[in-house]
Design an enzyme around this catalytic site. Structure first.
Site, PDB file in Angstrom:
ATOM      1  CE  LYS A 128      -7.790   2.951   8.940  1.00  0.00           C
ATOM      2  NZ  LYS A 128      -8.860   2.081   8.377  1.00  0.00           N
TER       3      LYS A 128
ATOM      4  NE  ARG B 232      -3.569  -0.213   2.562  1.00  0.00           N
ATOM      5  CZ  ARG B 232      -3.962  -0.868   3.646  1.00  0.00           C
ATOM      6  NH1 ARG B 232      -3.549  -0.469   4.849  1.00  0.00           N
ATOM      7  NH2 ARG B 232      -4.741  -1.918   3.550  1.00  0.00           N
TER       8      ARG B 232
ATOM      9  NE  ARG C 260      -2.923   1.393   9.659  1.00  0.00           N
ATOM     10  CZ  ARG C 260      -3.427   0.172   9.531  1.00  0.00           C
ATOM     11  NH1 ARG C 260      -4.299  -0.104   8.574  1.00  0.00           N
ATOM     12  NH2 ARG C 260      -3.072  -0.790  10.363  1.00  0.00           N
TER      13      ARG C 260
ATOM     14  CB  CYS D 224      -8.793  -9.790   2.407  1.00  0.00           C
ATOM     15  SG  CYS D 224      -8.981  -9.203   4.105  1.00  0.00           S
TER      16      CYS D 224
ATOM     17  CB  CYS E 147     -13.458  -4.378   1.215  1.00  0.00           C
ATOM     18  SG  CYS E 147     -14.162  -5.996   1.595  1.00  0.00           S
TER      19      CYS E 147
ATOM     20  CB  CYS F  62     -11.697  -2.096   4.448  1.00  0.00           C
ATOM     21  SG  CYS F  62     -10.526  -2.849   5.599  1.00  0.00           S
TER      22      CYS F  62
ATOM     23  CE  LYS G 198      -7.765  -0.431  11.770  1.00  0.00           C
ATOM     24  NZ  LYS G 198      -8.178  -1.296  10.643  1.00  0.00           N
TER      25      LYS G 198
ATOM     26  CB  CYS H 109     -14.601  -9.417   7.397  1.00  0.00           C
ATOM     27  SG  CYS H 109     -13.401  -8.071   7.564  1.00  0.00           S
TER      28      CYS H 109
END
Length: 586
Positions: A220, A84, A153, A456, A450, A499, A218, A495
């Site tokens: 954001k 990424r 991120r 994934c 996603c 995302c 994480k 899931c």
């Protein structure tokens, strides 16, 4: 140094999540990655180092379509890496595009995928190609540092900074935040770019912001300029919402605690939208971002990773206490949030992108191109959904011709910006010649999926490979109801990690098992209200059986200008609150 960081330094860490020990012992994210990269006997890296690779911008994955077949042949899984990029605000030059296209062909699976965080992902990068991939990208002045991991991120910003002076200012602030919050360790450069390690003195402070513990999870950050909320700004740990008065950027309303991830069957985990805590001037935004990160560093849950995001810290502390802690770190108070209704822009009105040709404030031309689910590739003529579309080849030709920027959006589309008037016909001709456009209904235009299968490892159900087929069937329902020209925001994930931001959609699908999804209803068209689960663990036929009469009723009974998400609440199909909590953004 904060009390908790001192305590973490002095304690054994046995009571903390395993990742906390891993980070401390990693020698500032180096681990054994140098040795792992030299091991040609496997396509994998060691389990501990798979956690460290995330800080450097890539995840180890395997092709789940061939997992059982390889197991039967006593072969290890077909390991590769998802890489990424760090692209604050999603902006690249045409020259950089050509490099990224070349890297996709030489070192990955031949496709580029625009993510919902305004950057590119590569899939199928084998370990033997990883260093060459990263080196080539770095030579084009792009990197993957901190695109994943327990750090800040990719910082998202309004799609297309060239639309106006304010949009450019907001983009520049997003870029400055991204740079300011980067990890300082040189591990990435040493392991993957060949930089020689130079040891510092005994008092060297390698990570003055993150320390050797980094963040609990994480992090954001997103920025948006109303009335367009194409960044889905309230889904971020920090939301900066531009306040424009008299044509000038005055600053930002600041909100905290957004995040989409949850776990099926664990009500202690939940999606959340950010809570407004105040206003800061434009020149204070970088400092405010840093101080909020520091409050999370020092107060976030390091014992339970499922409870480690900022949203839980805000809920545990309470928004007022959290604001007070931020102000203590700042050394001054935040101003009270501004009422967007009194500003030049007004409140948010849409989460969509501008597609087709449009002009910016200075008269320059821009072209918004729809990319279904963000996947840029050349499709064969027999592809049932995208027959003959040559997106990869077409964009390559446009990048060779165009000398302006190309900007990615959080809705997985792209903008060819600052096009010279004489070049418009040439770009139109390329788009037509390479069949880059298909008939795009409003329903499809506002959809997001996603990646899910096959790469994934968290996917429970299909998403990118399935949503286009489901949309064909929903489009037929919309047409029959006379709504073929009406938009509804539809999002799907494989899931509950969120995302694709399914919990903000008017119609959201969250994978539960192969071919089965939880159905969510009631988000709004402006990205300021979450939805609620309506049906659990249902298959396609049940989805259609549920939505068909609902859409038909919406066509008959809706009020003027009423969105589908607003209608299902007004009609009593779902309630606007969940467990007594109003799911509107403040």
């Amino acid at each position: 140094m904060s009390d908790i960081i001192t305590r973490l330094r002095d304690e054994s860490l046995d009571e903390y999540a395993p990742n906390e020990r891993l980070k401390v012992d990693s020698d500032y994210l180096r681990g054994r990655l140098m040795e792992d990269m030299a091991d040609n006997a496997t396509g994998a890296v060691s389990p501990d180092d798979t956690q460290l690779t995330k800080f450097h911008g890539f995840y180890m994955q395997d092709d789940r379509d061939v997992r059982d077949q390889r197991r039967r042949k006593k072969l290890e899984p077909l390991y590769s890496f998802m890489v990424r990029l760090r692209l604050p605000g999603g902006r690249i030059s045409s020259a950089q595009w050509l490099t990224l296209d070349d890297v996709a062909t030489r070192y990955a699976n031949g496709t580029l995928r625009i993510t919902t965080r305004q950057t590119f992902q590569y899939h199928g990068v084998f370990k033997s190609n990883l260093r060459a991939h990263l080196k080539t990208v770095n030579d084009a002045m792009i990197d993957t540092i901190a695109a994943c991991g327990d750090v800040n991120r990719n910082v998202t910003s309004t799609a297309n900074p060239h639309r106006s002076k304010v949009h450019r200012q907001v983009f520049d602030i997003a870029d400055a935040i991204s740079t300011h919050l980067l990890p300082r360790t040189r591990a990435y450069h040493e392991i993957f770019l060949g930089e020689e390690r130079v040891a510092g003195g005994p008092d060297e402070v390698i990570e003055p912001l993150y320390t050797q513990h980094y963040l609990p999870r994480k992090f954001k950050i997103g920025l948006a300029v109303p009335p367009d909320n194409e960044t889905d700004v309230h889904t971020n740990d920090i939301s900066f919402i531009a306040v424009v008065e008299g044509g000038e950027l005055k600053g930002f309303n600041v909100a905290v605690g957004g995040g989409m991830g949850s776990t099926h069957g664990e009500p202690a985990t939940y999606p959340r939208i950010s809570t407004l805590i105040g206003f800061c001037a434009a020149d204070q935004a970088v400092d405010v971002a840093e101080k909020i990160v520091l409050v999370q560093r020092d107060n976030g849950d390091r014992k339970n990773r499922k409870h480690a995001r900022l949203k839980y810290t805000v809920d545990d502390m309470g928004a007022e206490t959290f604001r007070a802690e931020v102000e203590k770190y700042l050394g001054h108070a935040l101003e009270e949030a501004r009422d967007l209704a009194t500003t030049d822009t007004g409140p948010f009105t849409t989460t969509g992108d501008i597609l087709g040709w449009y002009q910016g404030e200075d008269g320059q031309w821009h072209y918004g191109l729809f990319i279904e689910n963000g996947r840029i590739r050349d499709y064969p003529d027999d592809n049932p959904i995208h027959a003959g579309m040559q997106l990869m080849s077409g964009m390559r030709e446009i990048a060779r011709l165009h000398d302006g920027d190309i900007v990615l959006s959080c809705n997985q589309n792209l903008i060819i910006s600052c096009v010279k008037p004489a070049m418009r016909e040439q770009i139109d001709a390329i788009i037509e010649s390479y069949h880059m456009l298909k008939s795009v209904t409003p329903l499809r235009q506002h959809s997001i999926a996603c990646v899910a299968f096959p790469t994934c490892g968290l996917a429970m159900a299909e998403s990118e490979r399935y949503l286009p087929t489901l949309l064909d069937k929903l489009d037929a329902v919309m047409k029959e109801a006379g709504l073929e020209d009406d938009p509804i925001i539809v999002r799907m994930t494989g899931c509950p990690n969120g995302c694709g931001r399914p919990f903000m959609a008017e119609i959201g699908f969250v994978g539960k098992a192969i071919g089965r999804y939880n159905l969510y209803l009631g988000g709004d068209f402006t990205g300021t209200r979450m939805n609620k689960m309506y049906r659990e663990n249902i298959d396609e036929q049940t989805i259609l059986d549920e939505l068909t009469p609902m859409i038909q009723r919406y066509a008959r009974e809706r009020e003027e200008g009423e969105g589908f998400g607003d209608f299902v609440i007004r009609a009593g199909i779902i309630k606007a609150t969940v467990n007594g909590l109003d799911f509107h953004a403040a």
